[in-house]
Design a protein around this motif. Structure first.
Motif, mmCIF file in Angstrom:
data_model
loop_
_atom_site.group_PDB
_atom_site.id
_atom_site.type_symbol
_atom_site.label_atom_id
_atom_site.label_comp_id
_atom_site.label_asym_id
_atom_site.label_seq_id
_atom_site.Cartn_x
_atom_site.Cartn_y
_atom_site.Cartn_z
ATOM 1 N N GLY A 1 -28.876 41.592 46.495
ATOM 2 C CA GLY A 1 -27.482 41.290 46.171
ATOM 3 C C GLY A 1 -27.276 41.043 44.691
ATOM 4 N N ILE A 2 -28.175 40.307 44.074
ATOM 5 C CA ILE A 2 -28.071 40.019 42.635
ATOM 6 C C ILE A 2 -28.159 41.314 41.833
ATOM 7 C CG2 ILE A 2 -29.285 38.952 40.687
ATOM 8 C CD1 ILE A 2 -29.941 36.612 42.650
ATOM 9 N N ALA A 3 -29.128 42.162 42.171
ATOM 10 C CA ALA A 3 -29.282 43.430 41.451
ATOM 11 C C ALA A 3 -28.043 44.306 41.602
ATOM 12 C CB ALA A 3 -30.529 44.167 41.953
ATOM 13 N N MET A 4 -27.455 44.307 42.760
ATOM 14 C CA MET A 4 -26.259 45.099 43.004
ATOM 15 C C MET A 4 -25.091 44.581 42.162
ATOM 16 S SD MET A 4 -24.595 45.900 46.708
ATOM 17 C CE MET A 4 -24.670 44.150 47.028
ATOM 18 N N ILE A 5 -24.924 43.273 42.080
ATOM 19 C CA ILE A 5 -23.852 42.690 41.273
ATOM 20 C C ILE A 5 -24.112 42.963 39.795
ATOM 21 C CG2 ILE A 5 -22.769 40.516 40.537
ATOM 22 C CD1 ILE A 5 -21.898 41.577 43.333
ATOM 23 N N GLU A 6 -25.337 42.814 39.359
ATOM 24 C CA GLU A 6 -25.663 43.104 37.957
ATOM 25 C C GLU A 6 -25.351 44.560 37.607
ATOM 26 O OE1 GLU A 6 -29.241 39.868 37.175
ATOM 27 O OE2 GLU A 6 -29.771 41.880 37.882
ATOM 28 N N ALA A 7 -25.670 45.474 38.516
ATOM 29 C CA ALA A 7 -25.369 46.893 38.272
ATOM 30 C C ALA A 7 -23.860 47.103 38.196
ATOM 31 C CB ALA A 7 -25.983 47.763 39.368
ATOM 32 N N GLY A 8 -23.113 46.434 39.057
ATOM 33 C CA GLY A 8 -21.655 46.523 39.020
ATOM 34 C C GLY A 8 -21.078 45.938 37.742
ATOM 35 N N GLN A 9 -21.671 44.852 37.280
ATOM 36 C CA GLN A 9 -21.217 44.257 36.029
ATOM 37 C C GLN A 9 -21.526 45.181 34.843
ATOM 38 O OE1 GLN A 9 -23.339 40.513 36.446
ATOM 39 N NE2 GLN A 9 -21.425 39.413 36.894
ATOM 40 N N ALA A 10 -22.663 45.831 34.884
ATOM 41 C CA ALA A 10 -23.075 46.710 33.781
ATOM 42 C C ALA A 10 -22.107 47.869 33.578
ATOM 43 C CB ALA A 10 -24.488 47.236 34.032
ATOM 44 N N VAL A 11 -21.470 48.336 34.657
ATOM 45 C CA VAL A 11 -20.508 49.439 34.526
ATOM 46 C C VAL A 11 -19.062 48.945 34.550
ATOM 47 C CG1 VAL A 11 -22.114 51.161 35.441
ATOM 48 C CG2 VAL A 11 -20.509 50.009 36.996
ATOM 49 N N GLY A 12 -18.878 47.645 34.588
ATOM 50 C CA GLY A 12 -17.540 47.079 34.464
ATOM 51 C C GLY A 12 -16.692 47.034 35.725
ATOM 52 N N VAL A 13 -17.310 47.160 36.915
ATOM 53 C CA VAL A 13 -16.501 47.095 38.136
ATOM 54 C C VAL A 13 -16.548 45.721 38.801
ATOM 55 C CG1 VAL A 13 -16.636 49.576 38.595
ATOM 56 C CG2 VAL A 13 -18.328 48.045 39.626
ATOM 57 N N VAL A 14 -17.501 44.878 38.397
ATOM 58 C CA VAL A 14 -17.602 43.515 38.915
ATOM 59 C C VAL A 14 -17.368 42.560 37.754
ATOM 60 C CG1 VAL A 14 -19.137 41.791 39.967
ATOM 61 C CG2 VAL A 14 -19.188 44.158 40.777
ATOM 62 N N ARG A 15 -16.609 41.520 38.017
ATOM 63 C CA ARG A 15 -16.256 40.542 36.990
ATOM 64 C C ARG A 15 -17.499 39.899 36.383
ATOM 65 N NH1 ARG A 15 -12.647 36.566 39.791
ATOM 66 N NH2 ARG A 15 -12.379 35.839 37.677
ATOM 67 N N PRO A 16 -17.398 39.428 35.158
ATOM 68 C CA PRO A 16 -18.516 38.713 34.544
ATOM 69 C C PRO A 16 -18.752 37.386 35.268
ATOM 70 C CG PRO A 16 -16.845 39.303 32.897
ATOM 71 C CD PRO A 16 -16.275 39.600 34.251
ATOM 72 N N GLY A 17 -19.946 36.902 35.174
ATOM 73 C CA GLY A 17 -20.300 35.628 35.770
ATOM 74 C C GLY A 17 -21.684 35.700 36.374
ATOM 75 N N SER A 18 -22.140 34.605 36.844
ATOM 76 C CA SER A 18 -23.470 34.523 37.448
ATOM 77 C C SER A 18 -23.530 35.410 38.698
ATOM 78 C CB SER A 18 -23.776 33.076 37.836
ATOM 79 O OG SER A 18 -24.841 33.019 38.755
ATOM 80 N N PRO A 19 -24.411 36.409 38.706
ATOM 81 C CA PRO A 19 -24.543 37.250 39.903
ATOM 82 C C PRO A 19 -24.916 36.430 41.142
ATOM 83 C CG PRO A 19 -25.614 38.290 38.041
ATOM 84 C CD PRO A 19 -25.244 36.899 37.602
ATOM 85 N N THR A 20 -25.717 35.414 40.975
ATOM 86 C CA THR A 20 -26.099 34.555 42.096
ATOM 87 C C THR A 20 -24.872 33.846 42.659
ATOM 88 O OG1 THR A 20 -28.289 34.226 41.141
ATOM 89 C CG2 THR A 20 -27.571 32.618 42.787
ATOM 90 N N MET A 21 -24.044 33.321 41.769
ATOM 91 C CA MET A 21 -22.835 32.616 42.212
ATOM 92 C C MET A 21 -21.868 33.593 42.885
ATOM 93 S SD MET A 21 -21.305 29.686 42.384
ATOM 94 C CE MET A 21 -22.055 28.645 41.164
ATOM 95 N N ILE A 22 -21.732 34.779 42.345
ATOM 96 C CA ILE A 22 -20.810 35.763 42.915
ATOM 97 C C ILE A 22 -21.256 36.153 44.325
ATOM 98 C CG2 ILE A 22 -19.975 38.148 42.690
ATOM 99 C CD1 ILE A 22 -19.955 37.633 39.615
ATOM 100 N N MET A 23 -22.546 36.442 44.503
ATOM 101 C CA MET A 23 -23.029 36.810 45.838
ATOM 102 C C MET A 23 -22.932 35.636 46.807
ATOM 103 S SD MET A 23 -23.447 39.943 46.040
ATOM 104 C CE MET A 23 -23.973 39.911 47.729
#
Length: 189
Positions: free
Chosen positions: A128-150
């Motif tokens: 889940g963290i890796a998926m959120i980080e990948a989404g953040q890297a391309v700008g589709v997921v908001r910035p913030g802690s990937p752990t907190m977001i998941m």
């Protein structure tokens, strides 16, 4: 008695049912009875109640990892991967009410060390963290802690569906979509 022929699996399934029904106050003798095995036989598989509870946690983590860490399809973008994950998690939590209650119970009454929990759920959480980080890297997921977001997404789904389950055993497509849309809206960039 459970129809699962493997004694260890019967014991784990019985322990999970009794934890959901009675919490951790259930005795090893009651678990053995529920599993259809002798109490002494139970100790051949689990040397203590703590070891049995760890076995239940392990089983939950294995099922979660198997169902939730599907490898992403290369032609699917990061947004679609996160949205599919949200959909799979909704299905995972909804499809088995007992498993959902067990997961909530174990999540709210941690009986294992943080180190054990981290080790057991590493694949699931890491995915889940890796998926959120990948989404953040391309700008589709908001910035913030990937752990907190998941954690937010999974907790929102579990809480919403637990309350929805009080109103019936069917999750209408419109309600399922509403939960998915709200989760995505909360984390989208």
């Amino acid at each position: 008695m459970d129809s699962v022929p493997d004694k260890r699996e019967r014991i784990l399934a019985a322990a999970a049912r009794l934890i959901v029904r009675n919490g951790l106050q259930c005795s090893m003798a009651a678990i053995a009875d529920e599993a259809g095995v002798a109490t002494g036989s139970l100790y051949n598989y689990f040397v203590s109640k703590e070891a049995l509870v760890l076995g239940v946690y392990t089983r939950v983590s294995e099922v979660m990892a198997a169902q939730m860490t599907a490898t992403p399809e290369s032609e699917v973008g990061e947004r679609e991967q996160v949205q599919r994950y949200i959909d799979r998690y909704i299905e995972f939590i909804w499809e088995d009410p007992q498993r959902a209650r067990l997961f909530d119970y174990l999540d709210n009454n941690p009986l294992i060390t943080l180190e054990d929990a981290s080790r057991l759920f590493r694949a699931f959480v890491g995915h889940g963290i890796a998926m959120i980080e990948a989404g953040q890297a391309v700008g589709v997921v908001r910035p913030g802690s990937p752990t907190m977001i998941m954690s937010f997404v999974r907790g929102s789904i579990r809480n919403s569906l637990r309350r929805r389950r009080l109103h019936g055993s069917v999750l209408p497509a419109a309600d399922r979509q509403l939960v998915a849309d709200m989760c995505w809206a909360a984390i989208a960039a």
